[in-house]
Design a protein around this motif. Structure first.
Motif, short mmCIF file in Angstrom:
data_model
loop_
_atom_site.label_atom_id
_atom_site.label_comp_id
_atom_site.label_asym_id
_atom_site.label_seq_id
_atom_site.Cartn_x
_atom_site.Cartn_y
_atom_site.Cartn_z
N TRP A 197 38.32 25.75 30.16
CA TRP A 197 39.34 26.62 30.06
C TRP A 197 39.16 28.10 29.59
O TRP A 197 39.39 29.18 30.24
N ARG A 198 38.60 27.92 28.23
CA ARG A 198 38.17 29.36 27.67
C ARG A 198 37.24 30.12 28.43
O ARG A 198 37.27 31.45 28.54
N GLY A 199 36.18 29.50 28.86
CA GLY A 199 35.24 30.29 29.67
C GLY A 199 35.49 30.66 30.77
O GLY A 199 35.20 31.83 31.15
N ARG A 200 36.60 30.10 31.58
CA ARG A 200 37.14 30.88 32.84
C ARG A 200 37.90 32.14 32.28
O ARG A 200 37.65 33.02 33.33
N TYR A 201 38.39 32.24 31.33
CA TYR A 201 39.01 33.62 30.95
C TYR A 201 38.03 34.73 30.58
O TYR A 201 38.28 35.79 30.62
N ARG A 202 36.88 34.20 29.95
CA ARG A 202 35.82 34.84 29.93
C ARG A 202 35.32 35.58 31.37
O ARG A 202 34.96 36.74 31.49
N TRP A 203 35.21 34.77 32.32
CA TRP A 203 34.73 34.79 33.48
C TRP A 203 35.63 36.02 34.28
O TRP A 203 35.27 37.02 34.97
N ILE A 204 37.01 35.74 34.05
CA ILE A 204 37.92 36.56 34.51
C ILE A 204 37.81 38.12 34.05
O ILE A 204 37.85 39.06 34.71
N ARG A 205 37.70 38.08 32.77
CA ARG A 205 37.41 39.27 31.98
C ARG A 205 36.36 39.98 32.61
O ARG A 205 36.42 41.32 32.45
N GLY A 206 35.35 39.60 33.24
CA GLY A 206 34.23 39.96 33.49
C GLY A 206 34.17 40.42 35.06
O GLY A 206 33.19 41.00 35.35
N PHE A 207 35.45 40.35 35.75
CA PHE A 207 35.43 40.75 37.07
C PHE A 207 34.99 42.27 37.25
O PHE A 207 35.81 42.92 36.91
N HIS A 208 33.90 42.49 37.97
CA HIS A 208 33.58 43.91 38.18
C HIS A 208 34.65 44.54 39.18
O HIS A 208 34.92 45.82 38.84
N TYR A 209 35.13 44.11 40.10
CA TYR A 209 35.91 44.52 41.12
C TYR A 209 37.32 45.06 40.24
O TYR A 209 37.74 46.10 40.55
N LEU A 210 37.69 44.07 39.41
CA LEU A 210 39.00 44.49 38.72
C LEU A 210 38.90 45.93 37.83
O LEU A 210 39.52 46.66 37.78
N GLU A 211 37.69 45.82 37.22
CA GLU A 211 37.23 47.00 36.24
C GLU A 211 37.28 48.30 37.24
O GLU A 211 37.68 49.11 36.97
N VAL A 212 36.51 48.11 38.35
CA VAL A 212 36.49 49.40 39.39
C VAL A 212 37.67 50.00 39.74
O VAL A 212 38.28 50.90 39.75
N GLY A 213 38.56 48.80 40.16
CA GLY A 213 40.07 49.28 40.71
C GLY A 213 40.71 49.81 39.61
O GLY A 213 41.59 50.78 40.19
N LEU A 214 40.76 49.42 38.40
CA LEU A 214 41.65 49.81 37.35
C LEU A 214 41.39 51.23 36.94
O LEU A 214 42.16 52.28 36.62
N LYS A 215 39.84 51.67 37.11
CA LYS A 215 39.37 52.85 36.71
C LYS A 215 39.75 53.85 37.93
O LYS A 215 40.20 55.05 37.50
N SER A 216 40.03 53.46 38.95
CA SER A 216 40.23 54.30 40.15
C SER A 216 41.62 54.80 39.80
O SER A 216 42.19 55.66 40.21
N LEU A 217 42.69 53.63 39.50
CA LEU A 217 44.21 53.99 39.12
C LEU A 217 44.05 54.86 38.25
O LEU A 217 44.94 55.79 37.99
N GLY A 218 43.17 54.71 37.09
CA GLY A 218 43.50 55.67 35.83
C GLY A 218 43.09 57.10 36.15
O GLY A 218 43.57 57.99 35.65
N LEU A 219 42.19 57.31 37.04
CA LEU A 219 41.79 58.42 37.52
C LEU A 219 42.98 59.41 38.02
O LEU A 219 43.26 60.56 37.79
N LEU A 220 43.67 58.40 39.12
CA LEU A 220 44.84 59.10 39.85
C LEU A 220 45.96 59.37 38.62
O LEU A 220 46.52 60.15 38.70
N ALA A 221 46.19 58.46 37.75
CA ALA A 221 47.11 58.61 36.74
C ALA A 221 46.98 59.67 35.75
O ALA A 221 47.88 60.61 35.33
N HIS A 222 45.61 59.97 35.57
CA HIS A 222 45.11 61.15 34.67
C HIS A 222 45.52 62.35 35.32
O HIS A 222 45.95 63.16 34.67
N ASP A 223 45.47 62.46 36.75
CA ASP A 223 45.94 63.66 37.24
C ASP A 223 47.22 64.33 37.08
O ASP A 223 47.51 65.31 37.24
N HIS A 224 47.99 63.18 36.68
CA HIS A 224 49.59 63.56 36.46
C HIS A 224 49.71 63.26 35.07
O HIS A 224 51.31 63.27 34.72
#
Length: 400
Positions: A245-272
């Protein structure tokens, strides 16, 4: 507020529409003593956003966005803060994108009065007026529909923005839950469970080979060697899912695609000048889920919704099995027109079979994983030299 640093997509990521992790060591989850509840962790993430109005919530009517809206609304009332404002993009003509009934049911249940709704047709096409403005500013971002939030970020200028991103990952049913159920006695064994349990307990190298062998047919426009590389990368990531159970949430925390997607949204949010908050993807929330005692853990999405938000949302929302799809809103006449003018520009023919890609783009419903390539085509044909920034700007103001 500093803009996030965005790493450009690799040629294979651009060509496949997928973002790959490296399959490296899992990150640690910071835990507290005593542990905080998942609700408390969500509220900690949301409270600063409520204190920076206007606080908009990306609201589709789905379970994740509804949960974030419900928690934010209850918290604002308890703290005497301005209520969050649900913000919704609607696409009446896009097949599968209608969520009006669910949206209105949630808004009525929460008793909210302000609700920002935008009725859109082709404005959010992946090479339409909003997307091309983003392309000219930042190039191709992942995911290809990151610009979906651009008009909503404009509406939240100077404030904050909450999303339900990360809920799919935090609440998804573990792919190996069947095997765990058999091993722990929670599920009656079936004839094929011998193989399933064997797979669950096999070394990662074996699981990786099995996943690669059985990987579904995707990204068929790729050249054979490129497709083989994609399959290997996806199998490497998929085989890393832990049993615990706990290891699975560490695994989710490490999803690279999620990190990339959130950074993209952060870049657009920063523009405004907008502060985005994705509470479900926060390490503190994942840590709170990881620390749940055994008797409080859930083994399905329905059970998670009931356990965490049962007091805030209509019961029928917890178990809904449908989810809106917006692909049709991202591929309209803007995209089809560009395809008719395309002669191979912007696409790496060593990675992509151009004729197969053309067949995909001229089909009735092209695969959304191919959309970043069309955005690269737009940049090659128009974005760097042909399109007028003023013309794009005028088109955008039709939307916002």
């Amino acid at each position: 507020m500093k803009a996030p640093e965005i790493q450009a997509l690799t040629p294979l990521e651009l060509s496949s529409g997928l973002v790959f992790g490296d399959g490296g060591p899992l990150p640690e989850l910071a835990s507290e003593t005593p542990p905080v509840s998942p609700r408390a962790a969500l509220e900690r993430a949301i409270l600063p956003a409520l204190r920076r109005p206007p606080c908009l919530v990306s609201f589709s009517g789905g379970r994740d966005s509804s949960a974030i809206l419900a928690v934010a609304t209850a918290l604002a009332r308890r703290k005497g803060l301005p209520p969050p404002i649900p913000a919704t993009n609607r696409f009446p003509a896009a097949e599968g994108a209608a969520e009006t009934e669910w949206q209105e049911r949630v808004i009525a249940h929460l008793g909210l009065e302000d609700w920002l709704r935008r009725e859109l047709t082709d404005e959010l096409d992946c090479v339409g007026p909003v997307a091309t403005r983003v392309l000219k500013r930042h190039g191709v971002l992942w995911p290809c529909n990151a610009h979906f939030h651009e008009p909503l970020f404009e509406a939240a200028a100077g404030g904050s923005f909450l999303t339900g991103i990360g809920g799919d990952e935090a609440f998804m049913t573990p792919s190996r839950s069947v095997y765990l159920g058999v091993l722990t006695g929670r599920r009656r064994p079936q004839p094929r469970d011998v193989l399933r349990v064997g797979f669950a307990l096999a070394p990662r190298s074996i699981r990786r080979r099995v996943i690669e062998h059985r990987f579904p047919r995707i990204c068929w426009w790729l050249q054979p060697d490129a497709l083989k590389e994609v399959r290997a990368a996806m199998a490497l990531e998929g085989s890393s899912e832990p049993l615990g159970w706990r290891g699975r949430y560490r695994w989710i925390r490490g999803f690279h695609y999620l990190e990339v997607g959130l950074k993209s949204l952060g870049l657009l949010a920063h523009d405004h000048d907008v502060v985005p908050v994705h509470a479900f993807a926060r390490p503190e929330f994942l840590a709170a889920l990881a620390e749940l005692p055994r008797e409080s853990r859930f083994d399905s999405r329905d059970a998670a919704m009931e356990a965490l938000f049962g007091d805030l949302l209509p019961r029928e929302l917890h178990t809904r099995s449908t989810k809106a799809r917006f692909d049709g809103a991202f591929w309209t006449e803007h995209s089809r027109s560009l395809v008719t003018r395309w002669q191979g520009e912007g696409v790496d023919s060593e990675l992509v079979d151009l004729e197969v890609l053309r067949d995909e783009w001229t089909s009735s419903a092209p695969d959304a994983r191919s959309f970043p390539l069309l955005q690269a085509v737009w940049l090659a044909l128009e974005g760097r030299n042909g399109a007028s920034a003023d013309a794009v700007e005028q088109e955008l103001h039709r939307v916002v």
